[in-house]
Design a protein around this motif. Structure first.
Motif, PDB file in Angstrom:
ATOM      1  N   ASN A 123       0.936  -1.263  -0.008  1.00 15.91           N
ATOM      2  CA  ASN A 123      -0.076   0.011  -0.025  1.00 15.91           C
ATOM      3  C   ASN A 123       0.715   1.243   0.137  1.00 15.91           C
ATOM      4  OD1 ASN A 123      -2.758   1.353   0.554  1.00 15.91           O
ATOM      5  ND2 ASN A 123      -1.329   1.999   2.185  1.00 15.91           N
TER       6      ASN A 123
ATOM      7  N   ARG B  48       2.508   1.770  -3.285  1.00 15.07           N
ATOM      8  CA  ARG B  48       1.470   2.085  -4.260  1.00 15.07           C
ATOM      9  C   ARG B  48       1.398   3.876  -4.282  1.00 15.07           C
ATOM     10  NH1 ARG B  48      -2.302  -0.857  -2.801  1.00 15.07           N
ATOM     11  NH2 ARG B  48      -1.698  -2.597  -4.194  1.00 15.07           N
TER      12      ARG B  48
ATOM     13  N   THR C 111      -6.251   3.292  -7.163  1.00 18.43           N
ATOM     14  CA  THR C 111      -5.424   1.971  -7.677  1.00 18.43           C
ATOM     15  C   THR C 111      -5.732   0.947  -6.867  1.00 18.43           C
ATOM     16  OG1 THR C 111      -3.419   2.638  -6.545  1.00 18.43           O
ATOM     17  CG2 THR C 111      -3.628   3.443  -8.835  1.00 18.43           C
ATOM     18  N   GLY C 112      -5.491  -0.254  -7.393  1.00 15.61           N
ATOM     19  CA  GLY C 112      -5.633  -1.621  -6.433  1.00 15.61           C
ATOM     20  C   GLY C 112      -6.837  -1.813  -6.263  1.00 15.61           C
TER      21      GLY C 112
END
Length: 634
Positions: A539, A542, A593-594
């Motif tokens: 995380n 990212r 994102t993710g």
């Protein structure tokens, strides 16, 4: 069910003996004319025996009738002829009752009517046969024919109405099944009735029989058929005793006429009390059925999370079911609601739309359906789906509105989760798959022209994208296991610092992760702990610009251990610091994102260890994700 011969013979003997005793009682009374008497309880005994034990008991009736008549001064052939009529009487009554699905509990008014009609018809068979047999034998007891027929018929019909119901109801609904308090009440009622009957029929107060009515009503209303038949028989017994003892001179000096009048009155009273008891029984059965239906409806509403409501438009009274109170987080004891009180529970953003929908339905009289939010007492929200229709009077004016409300919060949440999964997963799957496919095609078509370094670089990129896919699928599988409660946790004593260093060592080394891991001992699930560390680092990577450091640390914190992952990214807004740990939450301040399950797994895994996860602002800028594990030692 077949009965053994010995048992059948015993039943026949017992029924015949009881019939014979009842016959001698009626024939030996002073009001009888030979074998004709206005008091004939054997009719009720015979009908009850055939209803309870079956028509195969007819030989017992024939035997008892023959012996009773043969010992009363008539010839054997006359006794046999009369016994044929007595037997046919019981057989005909039972045949007629079985043709109409009669219930021996007399729990319906129709049962009372059916039995009264069948008893009257069957008594006519016995009266016609008996008086005709006596007339053929030139017996003076048969003259005049019409008067003697009526006397015979009245004795048999009254015996059927007073004795048969008494036996049938006491056999099928004995008072022993009642609670002790009801039994004591019944004994008190019977004692009071007996004392009053003795006073009226034996004490010279025969002009005041209406004093019995309150006690008869008490018996019928409180004890239904059991009380009705018992009270009727008690009054009949004392009444006949009063006539025989010459304390009830209803017909002047002719005791037979007096008994005839009394028996007629008692027959009407018996039918009335039976009908009253049946009405009360039907009312109680209907009330019990309604209660059962209400319980079933409440259970069904609770299972389906559906509540029902009704709005009396003129009186502005809103009635809710218990499940609807639960949906709105209210207590039913709060009393009646009105329309404005209902609207006050609607989310302000939906209130005008709901009001408009209801007003439009009132205007055109059409059914409606709407979905809106409601606000509970603690400020939380639920999503409900309402359906309703307008009930109008004969003039077409709306008088009521009825409908249902279903709690669809969970369904909407699942639908939202499904949409998030489809949106996120489709994007997250497409990116690595596109890369893998592109590299694979390039390797296949340009393999001979690629240098060894180029080949290794492409294969490494394929492996990296495949690992990304594996992590995504594993996260989704873990979320599903958590949702279904199938996730297993295996605790063991481990060094948390060593586990942190192992996770960092297994990741690509780009030199941006700084580890400060002290040796901390704790009981954890190593795989789940490593997953927490890995997800927090992923995380941070990212949301952190390239080249900026990521600090990972584990250290004792009071009675536990504190894991920290600090980044230099944009941070997490205060409004999202709680929701960021929910499944599929991806934040709003940065480009999404993710898939949004990594942090959700961090929070869930922390909870499985008895700890918690949260996020704070990093003093150096960015976010500081923290997980506390209890029960750790340095």
């Amino acid at each position: 069910m077949r009965t053994r011969p010995g048992s059948y013979v015993l039943q026949v003997a017992l029924v015949a003996a009881v019939y014979f005793g009842g016959a001698k009682l009626g024939l030996n009374l002073a009001v009888g004319h030979g074998v004709i008497t206005p008091v004939w309880p054997p009719t009720g005994i015979a009908i009850a025996a055939l209803l309870l034990l079956g028509p195969r008991m007819w030989p017992a009736v024939a035997l008892g009738a023959f012996l009773g008549n043969a010992t009363s001064g008539v010839s054997l052939w006359v006794a046999a002829g009369i016994a044929v009529g007595n037997t046919l009487e019981a057989v005909v009554a039972v045949y007629l009752l079985r043709r109409v699905s009669f219930r021996t509990t007399f729990e319906r008014v129709v049962d009372v009517v059916q039995f009264a009609c069948a008893g009257a018809l069957a008594a006519a068979v016995a009266a016609t046969n008996g008086v005709t047999v006596l007339a053929l034998a030139d017996s003076p007891a048969a003259s005049p024919y019409g008067s003697r027929w009526l006397l015979w018929w009245l004795g048999d019909a009254t015996g059927a109405l007073l004795v048969a119901p008494l036996i049938l109801i006491w056999a099928t609904r004995p008072p022993i099944r009642l609670p002790l308090a009801r039994i004591l009440e019944g004994l008190l009622m019977l004692a009071a009735l007996s004392a009053l009957c003795a006073t009226i029929f034996l004490g010279g107060f025969w002009r005041y029989p209406y004093l019995l009515f309150p006690l008869l009503l008490w018996a019928s209303v409180r004890f239904t058929q059991l009380g009705a038949v018992t009270a009727s028989f008690t009054v009949a017994a004392f009444g006949v005793a009063g006539v025989i003892s010459e304390n009830v001179p209803l017909g002047g000096h002719d005791e037979t006429v007096t008994v005839e009048i009394l028996q007629g009155l008692l027959a009407i009273t018996a039918i009335s009390l039976l009908a009253l008891g049946a009405s009360v029984a039907e009312r109680d059965a209907a009330a019990a059925s309604l209660r059962q239906a209400a319980v079933g409806l409440a259970e069904a509403q609770a299972l389906a999370h559906v509540g029902s409501w009704e709005w009396d438009i003129a009186g502005d009274r809103v009635t809710w079911s218990n499940e609807l109170y639960r949906i709105y987080d209210l207590q039913p004891e709060r009393g009646e609601l009105d329309y404005e009180a209902y609207l006050s529970r609607i989310h302000p953003g939906d209130r005008d739309r709901v009001r408009g929908t209801v007003e439009a339905a009132l205007a055109d009289g059409q059914a409606f359906e709407m979905t809106h939010r409601v606000v509970l007492s603690d400020g939380t929200e639920r999503i409900v789906q309402g359906r309703g229709r307008v009930v109008v009077d004969r003039a077409g004016h709306p008088v009521r509105m009825v409908g249902t409300t279903q709690d669809i919060t969970e369904r909407e949440r699942v639908e939202q989760v499904r949409e998030n999964i489809l949106a996120a997963v489709s994007h997250e799957l497409r990116t690595p798959l596109t890369a893998i496919l592109g590299f694979a095609i390039t390797l296949r078509e340009r393999w001979p022209t690629l240098t060894d370094e180029g080949r290794e670089q492409m294969i490494g990129l394929v492996a990296s994208q495949a690992a990304r896919l594996e992590r995504l699928l594993n996260d989704l599988l873990e979320v599903d296991r958590l949702r279904h409660g199938r996730l297993r946790v295996e605790f063991e004593h481990a060094d948390l610092g060593e586990l942190v260093r192992s996770v960092v060592a297994g990741r690509p080394d780009d030199g941006r992760i700084d580890v400060h891991a002290e040796s901390v001992q704790a009981s954890v699930d190593p795989a789940k702990f490593e997953r927490i560390v890995d997800n927090l680092i992923a995380n941070a990577e990212r949301h952190t610009p390239g080249g900026t450091p990521i600090d990972v640390s584990i250290a004792p914190d009071g009675p536990g251990a504190l894991l920290r992952v600090d980044d230099r990214g944009p941070g997490v807004p205060d409004a999202e610091k709680e929701t960021i740990f929910q499944a599929f939450a991806r934040g709003s301040e940065v480009e999404a994102t993710g898939v949004g399950v990594g942090l959700a797994l961090v929070a869930q895994f922390a909870a499985l260890h008895g700890g918690r996860a949260w996020v704070e602002d990093n003093p150096g800028g960015g976010a500081s994700f923290r997980v506390l594990f209890p029960g750790a030692t340095a």
